[in-house]
Write a protein that holds these residues in place. Structure first.
Motif, short mmCIF file in Angstrom:
data_model
loop_
_atom_site.label_atom_id
_atom_site.label_comp_id
_atom_site.label_asym_id
_atom_site.label_seq_id
_atom_site.Cartn_x
_atom_site.Cartn_y
_atom_site.Cartn_z
N GLN A 113 2.93 -3.53 -10.03
CA GLN A 113 2.33 -2.47 -9.22
C GLN A 113 1.06 -3.01 -8.54
OE1 GLN A 113 2.92 0.97 -8.33
NE2 GLN A 113 1.24 0.20 -7.06
N THR A 116 -3.91 -1.93 -3.86
CA THR A 116 -4.31 -2.17 -2.47
C THR A 116 -5.70 -1.60 -2.19
OG1 THR A 116 -2.76 -0.34 -2.05
CG2 THR A 116 -2.15 -2.48 -1.20
N ARG A 130 -11.27 1.46 -5.90
CA ARG A 130 -10.62 1.64 -4.59
C ARG A 130 -10.79 3.07 -4.10
NH1 ARG A 130 -5.54 3.78 -4.62
NH2 ARG A 130 -5.07 2.69 -2.70
N ILE A 132 -9.73 6.59 -2.52
CA ILE A 132 -8.55 7.44 -2.38
C ILE A 132 -8.94 8.63 -1.52
CG2 ILE A 132 -7.44 6.70 -4.54
CD1 ILE A 132 -8.60 9.21 -5.89
N TYR A 133 -7.97 9.42 -1.09
CA TYR A 133 -8.25 10.59 -0.26
C TYR A 133 -9.19 10.22 0.90
CZ TYR A 133 -5.85 13.66 -3.57
OH TYR A 133 -4.90 14.25 -4.35
N SER A 139 -11.66 5.69 -7.00
CA SER A 139 -10.91 5.61 -8.24
C SER A 139 -11.11 4.24 -8.86
CB SER A 139 -9.43 5.85 -7.91
OG SER A 139 -8.63 5.65 -9.04
N THR A 140 -11.43 4.22 -10.17
CA THR A 140 -11.53 2.96 -10.89
C THR A 140 -10.26 2.79 -11.71
OG1 THR A 140 -13.92 3.19 -11.06
CG2 THR A 140 -12.87 1.62 -12.57
N VAL A 141 -9.52 1.70 -11.49
CA VAL A 141 -8.26 1.51 -12.21
C VAL A 141 -8.25 0.18 -12.94
CG1 VAL A 141 -6.90 2.96 -10.64
CG2 VAL A 141 -7.09 0.49 -10.18
N GLN A 253 -9.26 6.32 8.64
CA GLN A 253 -8.35 6.24 7.50
C GLN A 253 -7.00 5.68 7.91
OE1 GLN A 253 -6.92 9.98 6.23
NE2 GLN A 253 -6.26 9.26 4.24
N LEU B 11 -2.52 17.26 -0.96
CA LEU B 11 -3.62 18.16 -0.59
C LEU B 11 -3.73 18.17 0.93
CD1 LEU B 11 -6.02 19.88 -1.70
CD2 LEU B 11 -7.42 17.83 -1.51
N VAL B 26 -8.90 14.16 -8.68
CA VAL B 26 -9.32 15.10 -7.65
C VAL B 26 -8.82 16.49 -8.05
CG1 VAL B 26 -8.83 15.78 -5.25
CG2 VAL B 26 -9.52 13.44 -5.77
N LEU B 28 -7.12 19.83 -7.67
CA LEU B 28 -6.09 20.36 -6.77
C LEU B 28 -5.81 21.84 -7.02
CD1 LEU B 28 -3.53 17.40 -7.07
CD2 LEU B 28 -5.21 17.76 -5.26
N ARG B 91 0.96 13.69 -12.44
CA ARG B 91 0.16 13.82 -11.21
C ARG B 91 0.71 12.81 -10.21
NH1 ARG B 91 -5.94 15.57 -11.18
NH2 ARG B 91 -5.56 15.10 -9.00
N ASP B 93 -0.44 12.13 -7.37
CA ASP B 93 -1.47 11.45 -6.58
C ASP B 93 -2.14 10.31 -7.35
OD1 ASP B 93 -2.89 13.06 -8.35
OD2 ASP B 93 -4.48 13.52 -6.91
N GLN B 97 3.23 6.20 -9.62
CA GLN B 97 2.71 5.19 -8.70
C GLN B 97 3.83 4.58 -7.83
OE1 GLN B 97 0.63 2.99 -11.74
NE2 GLN B 97 -0.94 4.59 -11.88
N PRO B 98 3.45 3.91 -6.72
CA PRO B 98 4.44 3.47 -5.74
C PRO B 98 5.62 2.67 -6.33
CG PRO B 98 2.26 3.17 -4.84
CD PRO B 98 2.08 3.64 -6.25
N ILE B 124 -1.61 10.42 2.11
CA ILE B 124 -3.06 10.55 2.32
C ILE B 124 -3.78 10.98 1.05
CG2 ILE B 124 -2.81 10.97 4.79
CD1 ILE B 124 -3.47 13.98 4.10
N ASP B 125 -3.10 10.92 -0.12
CA ASP B 125 -3.81 11.18 -1.37
C ASP B 125 -4.20 9.85 -2.04
OD1 ASP B 125 -1.16 10.62 -2.01
OD2 ASP B 125 -0.82 12.47 -3.13
N ASP B 126 -3.19 9.08 -2.50
CA ASP B 126 -3.55 7.81 -3.16
C ASP B 126 -3.80 6.67 -2.16
OD1 ASP B 126 -0.98 6.80 -2.45
OD2 ASP B 126 -0.12 7.50 -4.33
N ASP B 127 -3.40 6.86 -0.90
CA ASP B 127 -3.66 5.86 0.15
C ASP B 127 -3.16 4.45 -0.19
OD1 ASP B 127 -4.79 7.50 2.09
OD2 ASP B 127 -6.83 7.27 1.33
N PHE B 128 -2.09 4.33 -0.99
CA PHE B 128 -1.65 3.01 -1.41
C PHE B 128 -0.97 2.19 -0.29
CE2 PHE B 128 -1.80 4.12 -6.07
CZ PHE B 128 -2.55 3.03 -6.45
N PRO B 219 3.11 4.68 -15.70
CA PRO B 219 2.09 4.12 -14.80
C PRO B 219 1.61 2.74 -15.25
CG PRO B 219 1.22 6.02 -16.03
CD PRO B 219 2.68 5.94 -16.32
N VAL B 223 -5.96 5.09 -14.63
CA VAL B 223 -7.13 5.60 -13.91
C VAL B 223 -8.26 5.78 -14.93
CG1 VAL B 223 -8.05 7.47 -12.50
CG2 VAL B 223 -5.69 6.72 -12.19
#
Lengths: 322, 255
Positions: A113, A116, A130, A132-133, A139-141, A253, B11, B26, B28, B91, B93, B97-98, B124-128, B219, B223
């Motif tokens: 995974q 990005t 990274r 988000i939104y 977000s810290t991962v 964005q 969202l 976030v 929701l 969740r 978002d 995961q992708p 447009i939530d996780d922007d991955f 996942p 997070v």
């Protein structure tokens, strides 16, 4: 720890997008190999460029006709072979259109995974920050994958300048292109004598307030005064959607993320999606006739006035200073 | 030929984002949710392909809790023929995961023999910005990302795609089956009219439970913390171009 940094082919400018990781890398004491791919005729020139940067262990090259102007799978399949044969635990590319295209392909091939758009490496390389939104939350991962595949947002990392040439060992790996079912056909490069948005020191950006594409010429005039080797012209999504300018000028964005020393927002209201692409700029100037525009909330200096009067005056007066 | 289209419930883009007090995600709760804007472009593109006779069937897939059915209904109202709802209370978002999403799509494409998969370039939530690329790799089929023009050659089972890249535009060719991810300027999504919303209620939605699909969706990314970014402080309003130049030169020292 071994690490691999991917390198875009045959574009010296892209070197600047990838290179900021070096500083982080040196701090983390990783061993860094650089992967360079390209056409057979251009590869030695690229290696020569990479040799000018400090802190590298070796350079891995892969050259073929397909890699001269690659379709994503040509690169990801070759990278997979490189990663597996060298037991790397990190693969890093910049968050460019190229990096975003190729690194997830590699993730799919390796069952990893990817992470990005990293803006900060935390806890000795164990955690990653990274946005988000659209940058409205961070977000810290951490990752349980053995190999971490990252793209980093170059504007958030410190750049290292090229120095004198080194003599790092160069190792060649054969390009892997079995079963690749896509191919490159052509590039249509936007013509501009100006520096690329991502590496510009100054950015002048226009929004819906510009009224049409023709009016962007006053922004180009200002950019020229600031120096076309340092300054690029961008646009908000509203200006792109209205058809004023092409999409590769879009900052936000859904477009490019920039963080120049000086960002001049002209006729831009400051929608969240635009702010996500420029709010890390060092100094922000907003010029807008609407005093209520959200852009003034993030600008260091705001000027409430008609842009068609202000911009020519600004160009003329900065020129007079020089 | 038939196309599978991804539609994610996110969202609404106009809603102000707030992090929950526990800093685990976030907030929701009770907020307006909408179809991911890039997925609206994806569904539009697939419907246009069917209207042009390039494909015959459009299926909309959404993964999420019970409410994701609303997003599928919206896709059906826009013109999709049927829907697939893969239910999970994760969740979507941050905890789905992708890589896992791509595995769900891969399974559906293999089992139901889709020729095309059309996705938004990112949600447009996780922007991955990853699912389409990963999906192509998992299936061993090509993916064309950031598409701003897709031309399907039915006879030769291939597509020519114009992509939005950093330096301008790039044209590539891919064999079908293939995955396409949509950029902003591919098309302008239509609105659903009342009649089509009523008609959509009769269209079938197949429901699966994510846990029953036999895929590894745990996942890989944990997070640790979600927080609000530091707000940038607004500065001063200057009265003239001269004052602006003076500030830039003497105070900010950038020119």
């Amino acid at each position: 720890n071994r690490q691999l940094l991917t390198q875009v082919q045959s574009q010296v400018n892209n070197l600047f997008q990838s290179q900021p990781i070096f500083r982080e890398t040196l701090q983390l004491q990783f061993q860094v190999d650089i992967f360079v791919h390209g056409g057979k005729d251009s590869i030695s020139k690229q290696v020569e460029e990479v040799q000018k940067y400090p802190g590298i262990r070796s350079i891995i090259t892969s050259a073929s006709d397909d890699l001269s102007n690659p379709y994503g799978d040509h690169v990801s399949q070759t990278l997979k072979k490189v990663v597996e044969s060298h037991s790397y635990d990190k693969v890093i590319a910049s968050t460019s259109a190229f990096g975003k295209d190729v690194t997830p392909r590699l993730g799919g091939l390796l069952d990893v995974q990817p992470i990005t758009d990293v803006i900060q490496v935390i806890n000795n390389g164990q955690q990653f920050l990274r946005p988000i939104y659209a940058g409205n939350a961070l977000s810290t991962v951490s990752s349980s994958d053995k190999i971490k595949i990252l793209t980093i947002r170059a504007t958030n990392f410190e750049k290292i300048a090229a120095g004198s040439a080194n003599t790092y060992p160069v190792k060649e790996v054969a390009a892997q292109n079995d079963n690749v079912q896509g191919k490159w056909l052509e590039n249509n490069v936007s013509e501009s004598e100006m520096v690329e948005l991502g590496s510009a020191k100054y950015v002048v950006s226009g929004g819906r307030g510009m009224k049409n594409g023709e009016n962007f010429k006053i922004l180009y005039e200002l950019a020229n005064v600031l120096g076309k080797q340092h300054c690029a012209v961008g646009a908000s999504r509203a200006a792109v959607d209205a058809g004023f300018v092409p999409n590769d000028m879009q900052i936000g964005q859904t477009g490019k993320v920039v963080a120049p020393d000086l960002y001049i927002a002209v006729g831009i209201s400051g929608a969240i999606q635009h702010l996500a692409g420029m709010k890390d700029s060092k100094v922000i100037v907003a010029i807008n006739k609407d005093p209520e525009a959200a852009i003034f909330k993030v600008a260091n200096y705001g000027l409430v006035d008609d842009l068609f009067k202000v911009i020519p005056e600004l160009s003329q007066k900065i020129k007079a200073l020089q | 030929m038939k196309a599978l289209v991804g539609v994610k419930r996110v969202l609404d883009y106009a809603i102000k984002v707030r992090v929950n007090p526990q800093k685990t995600g976030v907030d929701l709760q009770g907020l307006k949710m909408s179809m991911n804007p890039f997925d609206e472009i994806a569904i539009e593109e697939a419907i246009k392909m069917r209207e042009a006779g390039v494909i015959q069937q459009v299926v909309a897939l959404s993964i999420g809790d019970k409410n994701a059915a609303e997003t599928i209904r919206q896709a059906l109202a826009l013109g999709a023929d049927s829907g697939i709802h893969v239910q999970t209370d994760l969740r979507i978002d941050q905890d789905l995961q992708p890589l896992a999403v791509a595995k769900v799509f891969a399974k559906m494409i293999k089992e139901k023999q889709f020729d095309l998969c059309v996705l938004g370039k990112q949600s447009i939530d996780d922007d991955f910005n990853q699912t389409g690329q990963i999906l192509g790799s998992i299936l061993g089929i090509p993916s064309a990302t950031f598409s701003s023009k897709i031309e399907i050659d039915v006879a030769n089972k291939k597509a020519t795609v114009t992509r939005e890249v950093d330096f301008g535009l790039q044209k590539i060719e891919v064999q079908l089956p293939a995955v396409f991810t949509c950029d902003l300027r591919l098309n302008t999504p239509r609105f659903a009219n009342v009649q089509s919303i009523i008609k959509a209620k009769k269209k079938p939605i197949e429901v699966f439970n994510l846990a029953d699909l036999g895929i590894d969706f745990a996942p890989r990314l944990k997070v640790e913390k979600v927080e609000m970014p530091q707000e940038r402080q607004g500065g001063v309003i200057v009265g003239s171009v001269d004052e602006l130049i003076s500030k830039l030169k003497n105070e900010a020292k950038v020119i």
